[in-house]
Design a protein around this motif. Structure first.
Motif, PDB file in Angstrom:
ATOM      1  N   LEU A 193      -3.302  -9.043 -11.726  1.00  0.00           N
ATOM      2  CA  LEU A 193      -3.369  -7.646 -11.318  1.00  0.00           C
ATOM      3  C   LEU A 193      -4.833  -7.268 -11.141  1.00  0.00           C
ATOM      4  N   HIS A 194      -5.165  -6.727  -9.982  1.00  0.00           N
ATOM      5  CA  HIS A 194      -6.549  -6.318  -9.751  1.00  0.00           C
ATOM      6  C   HIS A 194      -6.569  -5.154  -8.781  1.00  0.00           C
ATOM      7  N   ARG A 195      -7.681  -4.457  -8.754  1.00  0.00           N
ATOM      8  CA  ARG A 195      -7.855  -3.312  -7.871  1.00  0.00           C
ATOM      9  C   ARG A 195      -9.317  -3.206  -7.476  1.00  0.00           C
ATOM     10  N   ARG A 196      -9.590  -2.367  -6.503  1.00  0.00           N
ATOM     11  CA  ARG A 196     -10.977  -2.038  -6.214  1.00  0.00           C
ATOM     12  C   ARG A 196     -11.436  -1.059  -7.279  1.00  0.00           C
ATOM     13  N   ALA A 197     -12.561  -1.356  -7.923  1.00  0.00           N
ATOM     14  CA  ALA A 197     -13.039  -0.542  -9.029  1.00  0.00           C
ATOM     15  C   ALA A 197     -13.359   0.877  -8.576  1.00  0.00           C
ATOM     16  N   ALA A 198     -13.279   1.800  -9.523  1.00  0.00           N
ATOM     17  CA  ALA A 198     -13.612   3.190  -9.235  1.00  0.00           C
ATOM     18  C   ALA A 198     -15.094   3.301  -8.882  1.00  0.00           C
ATOM     19  N   GLY A 199     -15.450   4.340  -8.138  1.00  0.00           N
ATOM     20  CA  GLY A 199     -16.830   4.521  -7.716  1.00  0.00           C
ATOM     21  C   GLY A 199     -17.024   4.123  -6.269  1.00  0.00           C
ATOM     22  N   THR A 200     -18.266   4.101  -5.858  1.00  0.00           N
ATOM     23  CA  THR A 200     -18.580   3.831  -4.459  1.00  0.00           C
ATOM     24  C   THR A 200     -18.868   2.368  -4.172  1.00  0.00           C
ATOM     25  N   GLY A 201     -19.084   1.572  -5.219  1.00  0.00           N
ATOM     26  CA  GLY A 201     -19.407   0.170  -5.003  1.00  0.00           C
ATOM     27  C   GLY A 201     -18.207  -0.640  -4.568  1.00  0.00           C
ATOM     28  N   ALA A 202     -18.470  -1.750  -3.886  1.00  0.00           N
ATOM     29  CA  ALA A 202     -17.406  -2.656  -3.433  1.00  0.00           C
ATOM     30  C   ALA A 202     -17.242  -3.747  -4.482  1.00  0.00           C
ATOM     31  N   VAL A 203     -16.482  -3.440  -5.526  1.00  0.00           N
ATOM     32  CA  VAL A 203     -16.293  -4.357  -6.648  1.00  0.00           C
ATOM     33  C   VAL A 203     -14.807  -4.533  -6.903  1.00  0.00           C
ATOM     34  N   ASP A 204     -14.392  -5.780  -7.047  1.00  0.00           N
ATOM     35  CA  ASP A 204     -13.005  -6.094  -7.364  1.00  0.00           C
ATOM     36  C   ASP A 204     -12.886  -6.129  -8.882  1.00  0.00           C
ATOM     37  N   GLN A 205     -12.053  -5.274  -9.442  1.00  0.00           N
ATOM     38  CA  GLN A 205     -11.897  -5.174 -10.889  1.00  0.00           C
ATOM     39  C   GLN A 205     -10.597  -5.820 -11.328  1.00  0.00           C
ATOM     40  N   LEU A 206     -10.706  -6.774 -12.258  1.00  0.00           N
ATOM     41  CA  LEU A 206      -9.524  -7.441 -12.794  1.00  0.00           C
ATOM     42  C   LEU A 206      -8.880  -6.550 -13.843  1.00  0.00           C
ATOM     43  N   ILE A 207      -7.557  -6.423 -13.776  1.00  0.00           N
ATOM     44  CA  ILE A 207      -6.831  -5.576 -14.720  1.00  0.00           C
ATOM     45  C   ILE A 207      -6.182  -6.422 -15.807  1.00  0.00           C
ATOM     46  N   ALA A 208      -5.394  -7.416 -15.428  1.00  0.00           N
ATOM     47  CA  ALA A 208      -4.710  -8.273 -16.393  1.00  0.00           C
ATOM     48  C   ALA A 208      -4.199  -9.512 -15.680  1.00  0.00           C
ATOM     49  N   ALA A 209      -4.070 -10.600 -16.448  1.00  0.00           N
ATOM     50  CA  ALA A 209      -3.630 -11.870 -15.870  1.00  0.00           C
ATOM     51  C   ALA A 209      -2.403 -12.394 -16.598  1.00  0.00           C
ATOM     52  N   ASN A 210      -1.627 -13.178 -15.878  1.00  0.00           N
ATOM     53  CA  ASN A 210      -0.461 -13.866 -16.440  1.00  0.00           C
ATOM     54  C   ASN A 210       0.527 -12.878 -17.072  1.00  0.00           C
ATOM     55  N   VAL A 211       0.766 -11.811 -16.336  1.00  0.00           N
ATOM     56  CA  VAL A 211       1.713 -10.776 -16.748  1.00  0.00           C
ATOM     57  C   VAL A 211       3.073 -11.098 -16.123  1.00  0.00           C
ATOM     58  N   ASP A 212       4.117 -11.063 -16.925  1.00  0.00           N
ATOM     59  CA  ASP A 212       5.468 -11.310 -16.405  1.00  0.00           C
ATOM     60  C   ASP A 212       6.065 -10.052 -15.777  1.00  0.00           C
ATOM     61  N   THR A 213       5.901  -8.915 -16.452  1.00  0.00           N
ATOM     62  CA  THR A 213       6.468  -7.659 -15.982  1.00  0.00           C
ATOM     63  C   THR A 213       5.411  -6.565 -16.020  1.00  0.00           C
ATOM     64  N   LEU A 214       5.304  -5.833 -14.922  1.00  0.00           N
ATOM     65  CA  LEU A 214       4.409  -4.678 -14.891  1.00  0.00           C
ATOM     66  C   LEU A 214       5.227  -3.430 -15.189  1.00  0.00           C
ATOM     67  N   GLY A 215       4.960  -2.799 -16.322  1.00  0.00           N
ATOM     68  CA  GLY A 215       5.613  -1.553 -16.680  1.00  0.00           C
ATOM     69  C   GLY A 215       4.835  -0.383 -16.090  1.00  0.00           C
ATOM     70  N   ILE A 216       5.411   0.252 -15.095  1.00  0.00           N
ATOM     71  CA  ILE A 216       4.771   1.389 -14.421  1.00  0.00           C
ATOM     72  C   ILE A 216       5.289   2.650 -15.097  1.00  0.00           C
ATOM     73  N   VAL A 217       4.419   3.301 -15.874  1.00  0.00           N
ATOM     74  CA  VAL A 217       4.848   4.418 -16.706  1.00  0.00           C
ATOM     75  C   VAL A 217       4.564   5.738 -15.995  1.00  0.00           C
ATOM     76  N   THR A 218       5.588   6.543 -15.854  1.00  0.00           N
ATOM     77  CA  THR A 218       5.470   7.891 -15.308  1.00  0.00           C
ATOM     78  C   THR A 218       6.353   8.795 -16.159  1.00  0.00           C
ATOM     79  N   SER A 219       6.509  10.052 -15.780  1.00  0.00           N
ATOM     80  CA  SER A 219       7.274  10.959 -16.623  1.00  0.00           C
ATOM     81  C   SER A 219       8.060  11.955 -15.779  1.00  0.00           C
ATOM     82  N   CYS A 220       9.008  12.610 -16.434  1.00  0.00           N
ATOM     83  CA  CYS A 220       9.880  13.565 -15.749  1.00  0.00           C
ATOM     84  C   CYS A 220       9.178  14.917 -15.586  1.00  0.00           C
ATOM     85  N   ASN A 221       8.087  14.906 -14.854  1.00  0.00           N
ATOM     86  CA  ASN A 221       7.360  16.148 -14.579  1.00  0.00           C
ATOM     87  C   ASN A 221       6.508  15.929 -13.337  1.00  0.00           C
ATOM     88  N   ALA A 222       5.413  16.672 -13.215  1.00  0.00           N
ATOM     89  CA  ALA A 222       4.601  16.606 -11.999  1.00  0.00           C
ATOM     90  C   ALA A 222       3.929  15.255 -11.809  1.00  0.00           C
TER      91      ALA A 222
END
Length: 344
Positions: A84-113
């Motif tokens: 799992l990776h994303r472009r890091a926050a900010g103006t720089g062009a940096v690839d930020q690693l989030i986590a490796a060797n994850v079986d399931t990505l739990g996407i957490v949200t809530s019953c509101n806005a």
């Protein structure tokens, strides 16, 4: 921590195939610091240094490594099964690693806005690109009359989605997540601040950390998790909790986006013209579905927006990598010239 085996840590045939000798002196990264890596091994926790020229930014929580037990130095990183990776926050062009060797990505949200289809599609594309199973966890189910409506909205976004709605303050409800965090399997939690990630993490791991509520008027909260870490769950698996994300900028995720929007990619292949922009062209299969009321035009706009963003971010990162390679080449050439002059 009680004694654990490599299998307990999540070691699998994928990593074993990369070895040509006995599986010794192996560890899994549990934390990434500025200058060191924290890891877990069958012999217990270890703190690792890196060879010269390497950066801890090249490692992610969940990575598998081989190390020298005498020096505490990391020797190699195994090829990842998922990343799992994303472009890091900010103006720089940096690839930020989030986590490796994850079986399931739990996407957490809530019953509101906080619940927004556009946000969920973004996270789903991230999971698809990484190769993780997507699990949408909808919290605060006790605060609305029909939490199932939120679950159905999430499941309608992609046939890949499994969604559950829970009251994160009820330990019995949290146990429903054990199936994804047992027997060496790894579950990672991503989502906005204040949606209940820390509460879920505490319940799954038996830890107790401070949690902060959210402002119900805008569904925003404060960060309670400040860094990524790998924790053992009470069910015998692993949890990677992450700080709340205000923005998730995709990069190199075109295939993941197409997977989430497979209905649109399939329709696009039926358009009369191969370069159809899905606007006013005759024979556009996507517009035909919209006109017939079978397709939400908002979904088309979100698909196109993600594709444009990913193309822009990926191109910028590619340019940055090329520039870094050029600078490294110049630096090496300078070193070689310096050695030649000193040898004269």
């Amino acid at each position: 921590m009680t004694s654990i085996t490599l299998s307990d840590l999540g070691w699998s045939a994928h990593f074993r195939a990369q070895l040509d000798d006995a599986p010794e002196d192996l560890a899994r990264i549990s934390g990434v610091e500025r200058t060191r890596l924290e890891a877990l091994s069958p012999d217990g926790p270890v703190s690792l240094s890196l060879p010269g020229g390497q950066s801890t930014g090249d490692y992610a929580v969940g990575d598998w490594v081989r190390y020298d037990p005498e020096t505490g130095r990391c020797l190699r990183r195994f090829e990842r099964q998922t990343l799992l990776h994303r472009r890091a926050a900010g103006t720089g062009a940096v690839d930020q690693l989030i986590a490796a060797n994850v079986d399931t990505l739990g996407i957490v949200t809530s019953c509101n806005a906080d619940f927004k289809e556009a946000r969920l599609e973004r996270y789903l594309a991230l999971a698809a690109q990484a190769g993780c199973l997507p699990l949408v966890i909808i919290t605060k189910a006790d605060t609305v009359d029909d939490p199932g409506a939120y679950r159905r909205r999430a499941e309608s976004l992609s046939p890949l989605v499994v969604a559950i709605d829970i009251d994160a303050t009820d330990p019995l409800e949290i146990r429903r997540l054990n199936a994804w965090a047992a027997d060496g399997r790894t579950l990672a939690l991503l989502g906005s601040s204040g949606v209940g990630k820390t509460t879920i993490s505490n319940a799954l791991t038996g830890r107790g950390e401070a949690t902060q509520g959210i402002r119900e008027d805008d569904a925003k909260g404060r960060h309670t998790t400040t860094s990524r870490a790998l924790w053992r769950t009470t069910a015998g698996g692993w949890l990677i909790d992450t700080p709340g994300m205000r923005a998730l900028r995709l990069t190199d995720a075109a295939e993941g986006i197409d997977t989430v929007f497979a209905d649109l990619t399939d329709l696009a292949g039926q358009c009369r013209f191969s370069d159809c922009t899905h606007g006013n062209e005759p024979g556009c299969a996507i517009q035909a579905e919209i006109d017939a009321g079978r397709l939400d035009p908002g979904r088309l706009r979100r698909w196109e927006k993600l594709l444009r963003e990913d193309a822009r971010n990926s191109e910028t990162l590619a340019e940055a990598r090329a520039r870094d390679r050029s600078l490294q080449k110049v630096y090496r050439q300078g070193q070689a010239i310096g050695k030649q002059k000193r040898g004269l």
